[in-house]
Design an enzyme around this catalytic site. Structure first.
Site, PDB file in Angstrom:
ATOM      1  N   ASP A 105       0.802  -1.230   0.000  1.00  0.00           N
ATOM      2  CA  ASP A 105       0.000   0.000   0.000  1.00  0.00           C
ATOM      3  C   ASP A 105       0.829   1.272   0.000  1.00  0.00           C
ATOM      4  O   ASP A 105       0.312   2.337   0.285  1.00  0.00           O
ATOM      5  CB  ASP A 105      -0.954  -0.007   1.196  1.00  0.00           C
ATOM      6  CG  ASP A 105      -0.268   0.386   2.489  1.00  0.00           C
ATOM      7  OD1 ASP A 105       0.851  -0.096   2.727  1.00  0.00           O
ATOM      8  OD2 ASP A 105      -0.838   1.174   3.238  1.00  0.00           O
ATOM      9  N   GLU A 106       2.097   1.165  -0.337  1.00  0.00           N
ATOM     10  CA  GLU A 106       2.975   2.334  -0.238  1.00  0.00           C
ATOM     11  C   GLU A 106       3.992   2.321  -1.372  1.00  0.00           C
ATOM     12  O   GLU A 106       4.551   1.269  -1.663  1.00  0.00           O
ATOM     13  CB  GLU A 106       3.774   2.210   1.061  1.00  0.00           C
ATOM     14  CG  GLU A 106       3.629   3.307   2.045  1.00  0.00           C
ATOM     15  CD  GLU A 106       4.566   3.056   3.204  1.00  0.00           C
ATOM     16  OE1 GLU A 106       5.612   3.695   3.257  1.00  0.00           O
ATOM     17  OE2 GLU A 106       4.258   2.198   4.057  1.00  0.00           O
TER      18      GLU A 106
HETATM   19 MG   LIG Z   1      -0.663   2.807   4.634  1.00  0.00          MG
END
Ligand SMILES: [Mg+2]
Length: 353
Positions: A105-106
């Site tokens: 998620d990054e």
């Molecule tokens: Mg995050």
């Protein structure tokens, strides 16, 4: 001097956000994704309602339930999270190929040479945030800065669902006020030692010359000297080689039937051809595939070995994939799996008798 333009994108409570998206009855309740309390499980992610009770990532689920007795803990669905992560990466690739994922998620994006929005990293970040929200129905926070360390701090500054920009001429002032514990690579031990030396902010740190910092912290002292001045030359590292090229579109209105889906194929294939043309010679195109996400977010991907990559093949694949759900469609994707000619597998094939 040309400053780089780095964006750090970070999804807001990623696993929990996907669970709330896929089951709206979970939204607005304190929710965590993690292991069961009675099996000594741990919280992986929790939503902001749960955070208000003090629940945090990496906390034992049993302890989280003591803090928040109404906490709902659901089991992780890693396949679903990976699928969303791939969709986010596909959005990133519309702006740059220089992407360094840090986790599902990054990611860091280097958009220094991106032609989009007249090269405005801020507008690219805004557009990425808008698209992830509209197409994937989760929110991301973004930070824009001249380097990775500041971009990552910036993405956290307005979290959740926020954007924060540090322009090159704001760097000195921004960094001066920063607590040293926020610096990349400064953990608890180093922060404690800095504290004992009376160094709490980067302004304090700037009072020390390079030599004195090296004496106290070894080679990391030199790095600290640079960070205190907002200097971080680490490049955005694109490590993973591509395995597919694909194009997908989420439609504003669901496509009601197979005919409507088939009608969307030509523009998707045109865009796919454009992206294929940008590939370098180290890849060889392989199987075609299609992806469908139905209106209820169930999704299916279908590929066929040996098939040609022409309209007929994609029509057949799309028809077969549609039959698996036979309901309105919110997203269509077309793609090609790639053989990596630099990969070991291919070399073995080349040298096999
Ligand atoms: Mg995050």
């Amino acid at each position: 001097m040309n400053a780089r333009k780095i964006i750090h994108v970070d999804c807001d409570c990623f696993y929990a956000a996907i669970e709330m998206r896929d089951d709206p009855s979970l939204a607005s309740k304190p929710l965590a994704v993690g292991g069961a309390a009675d099996r000594r499980g741990v919280i992986a992610t929790c939503n902001y309602e749960a955070r208000a009770y003090g629940v945090r990532s990496a906390m034992a689920s049993g302890h989280a339930l003591k803090l928040c007795p109404d906490l709902l803990i659901v089991k992780p669905r890693m396949d679903a999270y990976k699928a969303v992560s791939r969709e986010i990466q596909a959005i990133f690739r519309d702006y740059t190929e220089l992407i360094e994922p840090l986790s599902l998620d990054e990611a860091y994006l280097d958009v220094s040479d991106s032609p989009h929005f007249a090269g405005s990293a801020t507008r690219i970040a805004q557009d990425i945030r808008r698209r992830v929200s509209q197409e994937l129905h989760i929110t991301v926070s973004a930070g824009v800065a001249p380097n990775k360390f500041l971009a990552k701090i910036a993405s956290d500054w307005k979290k959740p669902n926020g954007l924060f920009v540090i322009t090159p001429d704001q760097v000195a002032e921004f960094v001066a006020a920063l607590p040293v514990a926020k610096l990349h690579g400064v953990g608890k031990v180093t922060a404690d030692k800095l504290g004992r030396l009376g160094i709490r902010s980067c302004a304090d740190l700037r009072e020390w010359n390079k030599l004195a910092l090296v004496r106290e912290f070894g080679s990391f002292g030199e790095r600290l000297w640079g960070l205190a001045r907002g200097i971080d030359e680490r490049p955005v590292q694109v490590d993973s080689r591509r395995q597919t090229v694909s194009v997908e579109t989420t439609y504003d209105q669901d496509l009601p039937d197979l005919a409507a889906c088939l009608a969307q194929l030509p523009p998707l294939l045109d865009e796919l051809a454009r992206r294929m043309a940008r590939l370098d010679a180290s890849y060889r195109p392989d199987k075609p595939f299609v992806k469908i996400k139905f209106h209820d977010f169930s999704q299916t991907t279908l590929e066929q070995a040996g098939a040609r990559r022409d309209l007929d093949s994609y029509q057949l694949l799309l028809s077969a994939a549609f039959a698996r759900g036979n309901k309105p469609v919110r997203l269509l994707g077309v793609g090609v799996r790639l053989h990596d000619l630099r990969g070991r597998h291919e070399q073995l094939e080349l040298f096999a008798p």
